[in-house]
Design a protein around this motif. Sequence first.
Motif, PDB file in Angstrom:
ATOM      1  N   VAL A  35      33.200  33.751  59.660  1.00  0.00           N
ATOM      2  CA  VAL A  35      34.593  33.460  59.593  1.00  0.00           C
ATOM      3  C   VAL A  35      34.878  32.288  58.452  1.00  0.00           C
ATOM      4  O   VAL A  35      33.892  31.351  58.536  1.00  0.00           O
ATOM      5  CB  VAL A  35      35.146  32.647  60.927  1.00  0.00           C
ATOM      6  CG1 VAL A  35      36.747  32.456  60.631  1.00  0.00           C
ATOM      7  CG2 VAL A  35      35.144  33.955  61.803  1.00  0.00           C
ATOM      8  N   VAL A  36      35.828  32.524  57.659  1.00  0.00           N
ATOM      9  CA  VAL A  36      36.005  31.391  56.437  1.00  0.00           C
ATOM     10  C   VAL A  36      37.309  30.974  56.711  1.00  0.00           C
ATOM     11  O   VAL A  36      38.161  31.255  57.324  1.00  0.00           O
ATOM     12  CB  VAL A  36      35.997  32.483  54.997  1.00  0.00           C
ATOM     13  CG1 VAL A  36      34.657  33.056  54.923  1.00  0.00           C
ATOM     14  CG2 VAL A  36      37.202  33.219  54.950  1.00  0.00           C
ATOM     15  N   GLY A  37      37.171  29.611  56.170  1.00  0.00           N
ATOM     16  CA  GLY A  37      38.608  28.892  56.255  1.00  0.00           C
ATOM     17  C   GLY A  37      38.970  28.251  57.460  1.00  0.00           C
ATOM     18  O   GLY A  37      40.003  27.494  57.615  1.00  0.00           O
ATOM     19  N   SER A 174      41.983  27.980  48.444  1.00  0.00           N
ATOM     20  CA  SER A 174      41.354  28.783  47.411  1.00  0.00           C
ATOM     21  C   SER A 174      39.608  28.989  47.424  1.00  0.00           C
ATOM     22  O   SER A 174      39.386  30.112  47.099  1.00  0.00           O
ATOM     23  CB  SER A 174      41.731  28.247  46.039  1.00  0.00           C
ATOM     24  OG  SER A 174      41.268  26.698  46.145  1.00  0.00           O
ATOM     25  N   VAL A 175      39.199  28.150  48.320  1.00  0.00           N
ATOM     26  CA  VAL A 175      37.647  28.337  48.422  1.00  0.00           C
ATOM     27  C   VAL A 175      37.391  29.317  49.256  1.00  0.00           C
ATOM     28  O   VAL A 175      36.576  30.228  49.092  1.00  0.00           O
ATOM     29  CB  VAL A 175      37.066  26.884  49.006  1.00  0.00           C
ATOM     30  CG1 VAL A 175      35.811  27.208  49.335  1.00  0.00           C
ATOM     31  CG2 VAL A 175      37.256  25.932  47.761  1.00  0.00           C
ATOM     32  N   ALA A 176      38.351  29.466  50.484  1.00  0.00           N
ATOM     33  CA  ALA A 176      37.916  30.412  51.399  1.00  0.00           C
ATOM     34  C   ALA A 176      38.425  31.680  50.925  1.00  0.00           C
ATOM     35  O   ALA A 176      37.857  32.987  51.109  1.00  0.00           O
ATOM     36  CB  ALA A 176      38.943  29.977  52.862  1.00  0.00           C
ATOM     37  N   LEU A 177      39.447  31.904  50.197  1.00  0.00           N
ATOM     38  CA  LEU A 177      39.812  33.285  49.525  1.00  0.00           C
ATOM     39  C   LEU A 177      38.772  33.592  48.376  1.00  0.00           C
ATOM     40  O   LEU A 177      38.655  34.893  48.573  1.00  0.00           O
ATOM     41  CB  LEU A 177      41.420  33.036  48.994  1.00  0.00           C
ATOM     42  CG  LEU A 177      42.340  32.739  49.694  1.00  0.00           C
ATOM     43  CD1 LEU A 177      43.755  32.477  49.143  1.00  0.00           C
ATOM     44  CD2 LEU A 177      42.594  34.000  50.780  1.00  0.00           C
ATOM     45  N   GLY A 178      38.454  32.810  47.790  1.00  0.00           N
ATOM     46  CA  GLY A 178      37.400  33.028  46.999  1.00  0.00           C
ATOM     47  C   GLY A 178      36.132  33.619  47.295  1.00  0.00           C
ATOM     48  O   GLY A 178      35.379  34.486  46.973  1.00  0.00           O
ATOM     49  N   GLN A 179      35.742  33.143  48.679  1.00  0.00           N
ATOM     50  CA  GLN A 179      34.640  33.613  49.420  1.00  0.00           C
ATOM     51  C   GLN A 179      34.983  35.057  49.905  1.00  0.00           C
ATOM     52  O   GLN A 179      33.962  35.903  49.969  1.00  0.00           O
ATOM     53  CB  GLN A 179      34.375  32.771  50.461  1.00  0.00           C
ATOM     54  CG  GLN A 179      33.706  31.254  50.219  1.00  0.00           C
ATOM     55  CD  GLN A 179      33.824  30.314  51.652  1.00  0.00           C
ATOM     56  OE1 GLN A 179      34.261  30.745  52.602  1.00  0.00           O
ATOM     57  NE2 GLN A 179      32.873  29.177  51.277  1.00  0.00           N
ATOM     58  N   LEU A 180      36.107  35.554  50.356  1.00  0.00           N
ATOM     59  CA  LEU A 180      36.358  36.627  50.532  1.00  0.00           C
ATOM     60  C   LEU A 180      36.279  37.616  49.396  1.00  0.00           C
ATOM     61  O   LEU A 180      35.667  38.690  49.534  1.00  0.00           O
ATOM     62  CB  LEU A 180      37.823  36.588  51.052  1.00  0.00           C
ATOM     63  CG  LEU A 180      38.027  36.092  52.577  1.00  0.00           C
ATOM     64  CD1 LEU A 180      39.622  36.468  52.863  1.00  0.00           C
ATOM     65  CD2 LEU A 180      37.247  36.878  53.535  1.00  0.00           C
ATOM     66  N   THR A 182      34.319  37.210  47.048  1.00  0.00           N
ATOM     67  CA  THR A 182      32.741  37.390  46.819  1.00  0.00           C
ATOM     68  C   THR A 182      32.180  38.478  47.687  1.00  0.00           C
ATOM     69  O   THR A 182      31.435  39.405  47.417  1.00  0.00           O
ATOM     70  CB  THR A 182      32.063  35.876  46.927  1.00  0.00           C
ATOM     71  OG1 THR A 182      32.730  35.145  46.002  1.00  0.00           O
ATOM     72  CG2 THR A 182      30.733  36.182  46.726  1.00  0.00           C
ATOM     73  N   LYS A 183      32.530  38.249  49.024  1.00  0.00           N
ATOM     74  CA  LYS A 183      32.218  39.408  50.032  1.00  0.00           C
ATOM     75  C   LYS A 183      32.531  40.836  49.749  1.00  0.00           C
ATOM     76  O   LYS A 183      31.761  41.601  50.058  1.00  0.00           O
ATOM     77  CB  LYS A 183      32.613  38.882  51.390  1.00  0.00           C
ATOM     78  CG  LYS A 183      31.883  37.549  51.876  1.00  0.00           C
ATOM     79  CD  LYS A 183      32.870  37.205  53.117  1.00  0.00           C
ATOM     80  CE  LYS A 183      32.328  36.002  53.974  1.00  0.00           C
ATOM     81  NZ  LYS A 183      31.065  36.249  54.543  1.00  0.00           N
ATOM     82  N   GLU A 186      30.207  41.886  46.670  1.00  0.00           N
ATOM     83  CA  GLU A 186      28.845  42.149  47.547  1.00  0.00           C
ATOM     84  C   GLU A 186      28.727  43.541  48.105  1.00  0.00           C
ATOM     85  O   GLU A 186      27.977  44.294  48.431  1.00  0.00           O
ATOM     86  CB  GLU A 186      28.400  41.136  48.569  1.00  0.00           C
ATOM     87  CG  GLU A 186      28.127  39.833  47.784  1.00  0.00           C
ATOM     88  CD  GLU A 186      27.681  38.565  48.606  1.00  0.00           C
ATOM     89  OE1 GLU A 186      27.911  38.808  49.802  1.00  0.00           O
ATOM     90  OE2 GLU A 186      27.472  37.590  48.138  1.00  0.00           O
ATOM     91  N   LEU A 187      29.991  43.703  48.998  1.00  0.00           N
ATOM     92  CA  LEU A 187      30.168  44.952  49.752  1.00  0.00           C
ATOM     93  C   LEU A 187      30.147  46.192  48.899  1.00  0.00           C
ATOM     94  O   LEU A 187      29.423  47.167  48.974  1.00  0.00           O
ATOM     95  CB  LEU A 187      31.299  44.884  50.759  1.00  0.00           C
ATOM     96  CG  LEU A 187      31.332  46.117  51.550  1.00  0.00           C
ATOM     97  CD1 LEU A 187      30.288  46.334  52.393  1.00  0.00           C
ATOM     98  CD2 LEU A 187      32.825  46.066  52.360  1.00  0.00           C
ATOM     99  N   THR A 188      30.936  46.287  47.849  1.00  0.00           N
ATOM    100  CA  THR A 188      31.133  47.227  46.943  1.00  0.00           C
ATOM    101  C   THR A 188      30.063  47.360  45.845  1.00  0.00           C
ATOM    102  O   THR A 188      29.915  48.464  45.209  1.00  0.00           O
ATOM    103  CB  THR A 188      32.422  47.024  46.121  1.00  0.00           C
ATOM    104  OG1 THR A 188      32.547  46.086  45.347  1.00  0.00           O
ATOM    105  CG2 THR A 188      33.507  47.258  47.317  1.00  0.00           C
TER     106      THR A 188
END
Length: 440
Positions: A35-37, A174-180, A182-183, A186-188
């Motif tokens: 979970v982010v954010g 913005s940090v949490a959204l940036g992590q999403l 990035t995920k 990585e998935l694609t």
Amino acid sequence: MEDFFATDDAQTDQDVIPANAPLAEQLRPRNLEDVVGQDHLVGKNGALKRMIVAGKLSSIIFWGPPGTGKTSLARLLANETELHFHAISAVFSGVADLKKVFAEAEKRQRIGKQTLLFVDEIHRFNRSQQDSFLPYVEKGTVILVGATTENPSFELNAALLSRTQVLILNRLDSVALGQLLTKAEELTGRPLPVTDGARDALIASADGDGRFLLNQAETLFSLEIEKPLDSAALAELLHRRMAVYDKDREGHYNLISALHKSLRGSDPQAALYYLARMLVAGEEPLYVLRRIVRFASEDIGLADPQALVQALAAKDAYDFLGSPEGELAIAQACLYCATAPKSNAAYKAQKSAWKSAKKTGSLVPPQNILNAPTQLMKDIGYGEGYSYDHESTEGFSGDNYWPEEMEPERFYDPVDRGFERKIRERLDYWENLRREMARS
């Protein structure tokens, strides 16, 4: 779209995700660490983490903006505690659906299996429907986990709130959204086809909504894009106006801060410049209007009551005219607020009053100002001795309106500027009358 059907096994529901599922569904967290954010809830000392470690999960109301993980957290709680997970939406469910859910939960309870009932948009249930949860929550038939974007204090019954713990989910930064993002990459297995500036603009446009951001990213991944898109090309592709932000990712916040402080500093030229910077860059006009409306109350208040009227009128004018014609009304509201006398007395008063209300709890007002609609209430003294101010010589009775256990407090202290100068004179006049009445 969320899945609002019950599952027989919450863990299975988490693990089996179709390959063609939306990107947001594929990236749904599998455990609390994903979970982010929301570290204040799922971190080492977070409220949810402590509940799980203690093995004691209470009924919860998740309150937060869209796309911040309310549904995901409910599913994860069911997994972590091995509860049966059943999800419904208050938008699509009625009394018959609730009766069926409670009956099934009672059957499970008899065989030692507890149910985690997730209710999305629980505020959509009316008062009687909300009351129907009470006996089943009290008996432990269900662990209720409700999700709402609305203030629970206003939208949920006091009885239901007293049996639940309200946990606030933060708007994703913005940090949490940036992590999403990035995920998602990585998935694609490939990067988003955008420049750094466009990536920042894409994050800013999500306005804290992780689901919206992933849907936008999914659109980009689905297209054949030869070279990375800049902010302008991205806006044209997604048919959504995108703000232009500098590469250090601070442009959006720098400009709105500069606008707010220029307004507070009574510099209409600078305020208009920063307003233009944001709108020309493609910022959402309604976002700017929300800040101006807030400013009218926070930094002007009753020093010029027309400031809030002007700000709201600008919002209505923009809704009616759209861009670019409606942007003139935004500029007018900006100039009005910049040139108005300033006062944060109302803002400070609100903060102080809220603090006092939390501290004093449920003190009862004095009996003389309590309403007495029934004979019983009259018989026990409700309303007895009330002074009707309009019948007083000065239209002012000088009565005490504070709880007996509480000394009167002074929250609102108007400044000696603008209309508040007159308000201060009026308050001083009434205070002098009170003293004279106390001496007589």
